[in-house]
Design a protein around this motif. Sequence first.
Motif, PDB file in Angstrom:
ATOM      1  N   GLU A 205      34.108  37.615  37.752  1.00  0.00           N
ATOM      2  CA  GLU A 205      34.237  38.409  38.970  1.00  0.00           C
ATOM      3  C   GLU A 205      32.872  38.837  39.501  1.00  0.00           C
ATOM      4  N   SER A 206      31.912  38.990  38.596  1.00  0.00           N
ATOM      5  CA  SER A 206      30.563  39.418  38.975  1.00  0.00           C
ATOM      6  C   SER A 206      29.548  38.530  38.269  1.00  0.00           C
ATOM      7  N   THR A 220      29.123  38.973  43.738  1.00  0.00           N
ATOM      8  CA  THR A 220      30.295  38.146  43.481  1.00  0.00           C
ATOM      9  C   THR A 220      29.882  36.677  43.395  1.00  0.00           C
TER      10      THR A 220
END
Length: 255
Positions: A205-206, A220
């Motif tokens: 997600e990151s 992101t």
Amino acid sequence: MTALQDVSFTVEPGTTHAVIGPNGAGKSTCLNVLTGVYRATSGTVRYGDTELGGLRPHRIAQLGVARTFQNLALSAEATVERNLLVGRHRLTKAGMIATGLSLPSARRELAEQRARVREVAALVGLENDLDRLVHVLPYGTRKRVELARALCAEPDVLLLDEPVAGMNAGESAAMSQAIADLRGALGLTIVLVEHDMPFVMGLAESVTVLDFGRCIADGTPADIQRDPAVLQAYLGTVAAEEELSHDDDAGDPQP
């Protein structure tokens, strides 16, 4: 050269956070700092409200942090089960004397630990390999053994150092699915170092990007894939400009 400098990022609980960068960027060094293998000369590492700086690796592991390694760190002449039992060490209460004398309490605990090892093995598809020696296993299966050993410590935070390095496309896809399933089933927070960009972008997600020991981007996967500094670090200046130009052209409306 300073291995890591001004590197700062936050991993949100329950997410998969990737740390990427070219060879020599400082990714594995970063994991070694997070787990106490290396001690940073300045800065802080926090796990919740706990400051990890100065703690030895086994103390950090006791807090619920487990990891795998860039190069396999398994006991090749031992069985898969024996390797996984090593991961249960921090959760074992029987002392050396009780274990050595095979006292009833130690035998009961070993039976419980072996049962838990079988459960973890089933989660990663190793249930039929527990009695096999590690050195006879295919490379991709050995990578799963190392993942399972880390899971046997029942961590809250799992650090994975290049979990699909050396795998073929099929093995990599299977590992990606396994990690995603495990995170959901066990509620893990994962910090991932990897070179395989499709693997990273499909799982995280990151993303934090390192280059020459510095953080050059954080965001992101979509943001990272379009970041000029990231493209330059991976592709070089001219190639990065061509890549950005190609993407812009591809997005133009067609006549």
